[in-house]
Scaffold this motif. Structure first.
Motif, PDB file in Angstrom:
ATOM      1  N   MET A   1       0.819  -1.211   0.000  1.00  7.89           N
ATOM      2  CA  MET A   1       0.000   0.000   0.000  1.00  7.89           C
ATOM      3  C   MET A   1       0.854   1.264   0.000  1.00  7.89           C
ATOM      4  SD  MET A   1      -3.192   0.618  -0.207  1.00  7.89           S
ATOM      5  CE  MET A   1      -4.289   2.012  -0.136  1.00  7.89           C
ATOM      6  N   LEU A   2       2.008   1.190   0.640  1.00 12.90           N
ATOM      7  CA  LEU A   2       2.902   2.350   0.683  1.00 12.90           C
ATOM      8  C   LEU A   2       3.365   2.741  -0.716  1.00 12.90           C
ATOM      9  CD1 LEU A   2       4.501   4.426   2.270  1.00 12.90           C
ATOM     10  CD2 LEU A   2       6.312   2.715   2.559  1.00 12.90           C
ATOM     11  N   ALA A   3       3.672   1.727  -1.534  1.00 13.63           N
ATOM     12  CA  ALA A   3       4.113   2.012  -2.895  1.00 13.63           C
ATOM     13  C   ALA A   3       3.001   2.709  -3.685  1.00 13.63           C
ATOM     14  CB  ALA A   3       4.537   0.723  -3.593  1.00 13.63           C
ATOM     15  N   TYR A   4       1.775   2.283  -3.477  1.00 13.78           N
ATOM     16  CA  TYR A   4       0.635   2.909  -4.167  1.00 13.78           C
ATOM     17  C   TYR A   4       0.488   4.366  -3.745  1.00 13.78           C
ATOM     18  CZ  TYR A   4      -4.188   4.116  -5.225  1.00 13.78           C
ATOM     19  OH  TYR A   4      -5.319   4.765  -5.657  1.00 13.78           O
ATOM     20  N   VAL A   5       0.609   4.629  -2.449  1.00 22.61           N
ATOM     21  CA  VAL A   5       0.481   5.998  -1.951  1.00 22.61           C
ATOM     22  C   VAL A   5       1.578   6.879  -2.531  1.00 22.61           C
ATOM     23  CG1 VAL A   5       0.605   7.441   0.119  1.00 22.61           C
ATOM     24  CG2 VAL A   5      -0.680   5.299   0.174  1.00 22.61           C
ATOM     25  N   LEU A   6       2.802   6.362  -2.586  1.00 26.57           N
ATOM     26  CA  LEU A   6       3.910   7.148  -3.134  1.00 26.57           C
ATOM     27  C   LEU A   6       3.694   7.447  -4.614  1.00 26.57           C
ATOM     28  CD1 LEU A   6       6.951   5.417  -1.373  1.00 26.57           C
ATOM     29  CD2 LEU A   6       5.892   7.622  -0.823  1.00 26.57           C
ATOM     30  N   ARG A   7       3.166   6.475  -5.359  1.00 24.43           N
ATOM     31  CA  ARG A   7       2.891   6.720  -6.774  1.00 24.43           C
ATOM     32  C   ARG A   7       1.809   7.782  -6.949  1.00 24.43           C
ATOM     33  NH1 ARG A   7       3.215   1.003  -7.295  1.00 24.43           N
ATOM     34  NH2 ARG A   7       0.929   0.878  -7.383  1.00 24.43           N
ATOM     35  N   ARG A   8       0.781   7.718  -6.131  1.00 29.40           N
ATOM     36  CA  ARG A   8      -0.286   8.714  -6.228  1.00 29.40           C
ATOM     37  C   ARG A   8       0.224  10.102  -5.857  1.00 29.40           C
ATOM     38  NH1 ARG A   8      -5.692   7.196  -6.169  1.00 29.40           N
ATOM     39  NH2 ARG A   8      -6.027   9.456  -6.130  1.00 29.40           N
ATOM     40  N   LEU A   9       1.054  10.177  -4.851  1.00 32.14           N
ATOM     41  CA  LEU A   9       1.629  11.469  -4.467  1.00 32.14           C
ATOM     42  C   LEU A   9       2.512  12.034  -5.575  1.00 32.14           C
ATOM     43  CD1 LEU A   9       2.553  10.840  -0.718  1.00 32.14           C
ATOM     44  CD2 LEU A   9       0.686  12.242  -1.606  1.00 32.14           C
ATOM     45  N   ALA A  10       3.229  11.143  -6.268  1.00 33.53           N
ATOM     46  CA  ALA A  10       4.094  11.593  -7.363  1.00 33.53           C
ATOM     47  C   ALA A  10       3.276  12.102  -8.545  1.00 33.53           C
ATOM     48  CB  ALA A  10       5.011  10.454  -7.806  1.00 33.53           C
ATOM     49  N   LEU A  11       2.055  11.597  -8.709  1.00 30.20           N
ATOM     50  CA  LEU A  11       1.204  12.022  -9.818  1.00 30.20           C
ATOM     51  C   LEU A  11       0.511  13.360  -9.560  1.00 30.20           C
ATOM     52  CD1 LEU A  11      -0.514   8.683 -10.904  1.00 30.20           C
ATOM     53  CD2 LEU A  11       1.099  10.051 -12.241  1.00 30.20           C
ATOM     54  N   ILE A  12       0.439  13.764  -8.293  1.00 31.13           N
ATOM     55  CA  ILE A  12      -0.261  15.001  -7.966  1.00 31.13           C
ATOM     56  C   ILE A  12       0.353  16.214  -8.667  1.00 31.13           C
ATOM     57  CG2 ILE A  12      -0.725  16.625  -6.079  1.00 31.13           C
ATOM     58  CD1 ILE A  12      -1.428  14.285  -4.317  1.00 31.13           C
ATOM     59  N   PRO A  13       1.681  16.412  -8.633  1.00 27.96           N
ATOM     60  CA  PRO A  13       2.241  17.585  -9.340  1.00 27.96           C
ATOM     61  C   PRO A  13       1.955  17.561 -10.834  1.00 27.96           C
ATOM     62  CG  PRO A  13       3.853  16.677  -7.809  1.00 27.96           C
ATOM     63  CD  PRO A  13       2.731  15.701  -7.873  1.00 27.96           C
ATOM     64  N   LEU A  14       2.027  16.387 -11.471  1.00 27.09           N
ATOM     65  CA  LEU A  14       1.753  16.303 -12.903  1.00 27.09           C
ATOM     66  C   LEU A  14       0.296  16.630 -13.214  1.00 27.09           C
ATOM     67  CD1 LEU A  14       3.763  13.064 -13.796  1.00 27.09           C
ATOM     68  CD2 LEU A  14       4.428  15.440 -14.201  1.00 27.09           C
ATOM     69  N   THR A  15      -0.599  16.127 -12.375  1.00 28.91           N
ATOM     70  CA  THR A  15      -2.018  16.412 -12.574  1.00 28.91           C
ATOM     71  C   THR A  15      -2.312  17.890 -12.383  1.00 28.91           C
ATOM     72  OG1 THR A  15      -2.510  14.194 -11.723  1.00 28.91           O
ATOM     73  CG2 THR A  15      -4.341  15.735 -11.907  1.00 28.91           C
ATOM     74  N   LEU A  16      -1.717  18.474 -11.349  1.00 27.34           N
ATOM     75  CA  LEU A  16      -1.894  19.906 -11.120  1.00 27.34           C
ATOM     76  C   LEU A  16      -1.384  20.722 -12.300  1.00 27.34           C
ATOM     77  CD1 LEU A  16      -1.001  20.565  -7.371  1.00 27.34           C
ATOM     78  CD2 LEU A  16      -3.151  21.031  -8.508  1.00 27.34           C
ATOM     79  N   PHE A  17      -0.235  20.308 -12.843  1.00 28.33           N
ATOM     80  CA  PHE A  17       0.333  21.008 -13.994  1.00 28.33           C
ATOM     81  C   PHE A  17      -0.639  20.977 -15.171  1.00 28.33           C
ATOM     82  CE2 PHE A  17       2.705  20.984 -17.983  1.00 28.33           C
ATOM     83  CZ  PHE A  17       3.452  22.144 -17.866  1.00 28.33           C
ATOM     84  N   GLY A  18      -1.222  19.818 -15.436  1.00 30.88           N
ATOM     85  CA  GLY A  18      -2.172  19.702 -16.539  1.00 30.88           C
ATOM     86  C   GLY A  18      -3.414  20.550 -16.320  1.00 30.88           C
ATOM     87  N   ILE A  19      -3.934  20.540 -15.097  1.00 34.10           N
ATOM     88  CA  ILE A  19      -5.131  21.331 -14.789  1.00 34.10           C
ATOM     89  C   ILE A  19      -4.859  22.818 -14.985  1.00 34.10           C
ATOM     90  CG2 ILE A  19      -6.678  22.042 -12.921  1.00 34.10           C
ATOM     91  CD1 ILE A  19      -6.435  19.196 -11.811  1.00 34.10           C
ATOM     92  N   MET A  20      -3.739  23.283 -14.437  1.00 33.86           N
ATOM     93  CA  MET A  20      -3.423  24.702 -14.534  1.00 33.86           C
ATOM     94  C   MET A  20      -3.129  25.104 -15.977  1.00 33.86           C
ATOM     95  SD  MET A  20      -3.909  25.566 -11.469  1.00 33.86           S
ATOM     96  CE  MET A  20      -3.436  27.282 -11.644  1.00 33.86           C
ATOM     97  N   LEU A  21      -2.436  24.239 -16.729  1.00 36.91           N
ATOM     98  CA  LEU A  21      -2.098  24.562 -18.115  1.00 36.91           C
ATOM     99  C   LEU A  21      -3.354  24.706 -18.966  1.00 36.91           C
ATOM    100  CD1 LEU A  21      -0.012  24.939 -20.362  1.00 36.91           C
ATOM    101  CD2 LEU A  21       0.044  22.444 -20.627  1.00 36.91           C
ATOM    102  N   ILE A  22      -4.281  23.758 -18.837  1.00 36.95           N
ATOM    103  CA  ILE A  22      -5.500  23.803 -19.644  1.00 36.95           C
ATOM    104  C   ILE A  22      -6.328  25.042 -19.300  1.00 36.95           C
ATOM    105  CG2 ILE A  22      -7.701  22.658 -20.079  1.00 36.95           C
ATOM    106  CD1 ILE A  22      -6.217  19.989 -19.726  1.00 36.95           C
TER     107      ILE A  22
END
Length: 367
Positions: A1-22
């Protein structure tokens, strides 16, 4: 479960970047930006002043106005006649003297430090505005969500246990009303009936506190706070309880018809033991795990019209006014904050799934 949480946390900056860019790109293409609005105000003031001068009022000192050039064609609609240097000064004031990509990268750099700048029109920091408006939206969202869950879960369970019976049919009318009547329309009805609109004047019409709040005792402040919240929270509860009630009912019906429930009943377990000892945990999986997202939905989306109807100065009204006025610092600052909060709460929802039912393993699913 820890690995899943770390992957999701790593995706947050990329998702934020996409939201703000659009959203940044859409804002650049939308007409009526802050520079154009300022030019329109100046042109409106100039036209009004010219009319007053023509009428002999002499209300405007011509020396206080920006310079104009006859036949000048500006880059903005309505900028004809304005001095290009003056327009450039307006662009610099709003930060539009730089190319779009530079402004976007600068904005992201500031947002990483949670520096959202100042509002274009209020001369106050965006964080200060959010902090000022947040208590209103938190009050509406938190209390309405809690009451919705306290009403919907027992009602959904009762409807599932009496599926097809008189109680189920009678309460279905309330669910239909909840689906059919928009929250803001029910809010108007409450004002007409109970807030001095036409009949009774039992509740206040605006704000979260009375003017004499500071002079009240502790009990008086609590009473006054809930007195002001009663009508807007009721409107939100009526608008939001129907879907959760039906979700709870359908979840219980699905579990009640499964083989393990038949086996438990065959072993002689009481109906309450079967329902709350076996069915409840599985049926509540979707309901409980959806609490964070439901809170965000009511907090930042469902309460906008309610805030307008009851004159509550919260986050929803702030965001709406920022979009209408093209107040980009407020608009993008609130978007960034709420997107970040939404992404974090989505992760919390997944963790809640795992907590409610440890058999759910996101790692094994490649989450």
């Amino acid at each position: 479960m820890l690995a899943y949480v770390l992957r999701r946390l790593a995706l947050i900056p990329l998702t934020l970047f996409g939201i703000m860019l659009i959203n940044f790109a859409v804002a650049q293409m939308a007409p009526g930006g802050p520079v154009e609005q300022m030019i329109a105000r100046i042109e409106g003031n100039q036209n009004g002043a010219t009319e007053r001068l023509a009428g002999g009022g002499g209300e405007l000192q011509r020396g206080s106005q920006p310079k104009f050039r006859e036949g000048q064609s500006g880059a903005y609609r309505g900028a004809q006649g304005l001095d290009p240097a003056f327009i450039a000064e307006i662009e610099k004031q709003f930060g539009f003297d730089k190319p779009a990509h530079e402004r976007f990268l600068q904005m992201l750099g500031n947002y990483l430090r949670f520096d959202f700048g100042k509002s274009f029109y209020r001369d106050v920091s965006v964080l200060g505005l959010i902090a000022e408006k947040m208590p209103v939206s938190i009050s509406l969202g938190l209390w309405s969500t809690l009451i919705i869950y306290l009403v919907s879960i027992p009602l959904g369970i009762a409807k599932a246990r009496r599926d097809g019976g008189a109680f189920d049919i009678a309460t279905s009318w309330a669910v239909v009303v909840g689906y059919a009547v928009p929250g803001f329309l029910f809010a108007v009805l409450l004002i007409v009936l109970f807030a001095g609109g036409r009949y009774l004047s039992w509740f206040p019409l605006r704000g979260l506190t009375s003017t004499d709040w500071d002079t009240l005792s502790t009990f008086g402040k609590v009473k006054d706070y809930f007195w002001h919240l009663a009508l807007p929270v009721t409107a939100l509860v009526v608008a939001g309880f129907a879907s959760l009630t039906m979700l709870t009912k359908n979840s219980f019906l699905e579990e009640i018809n499964k083989q393990y429930v038949v086996t438990a009943r065959a072993k002689g377990l009481s109906e309450n033991r079967v329902l709350y000892g076996h069915v409840f945990r599985n049926a509540m999986l979707l309901v409980v795990a959806g609490f964070p997202s439901a809170l965000v939905g009511i907090l930042f989306a469902g309460s906008i019209l309610i805030e307008i109807v009851f004159s509550l100065d919260g986050i929803g009204l702030l965001g709406y006014e920022a979009v209408m006025n093209r107040d980009y610092p407020v608009m993008f600052g609130t978007l960034y904050m709420f997107s970040l909060l939404g992404l974090v709460l989505n992760l919390v929802s997944d963790l809640t799934y795992h907590y409610v039912d440890p058999r759910i393993d996101f790692d094994s699913r490649g989450g």
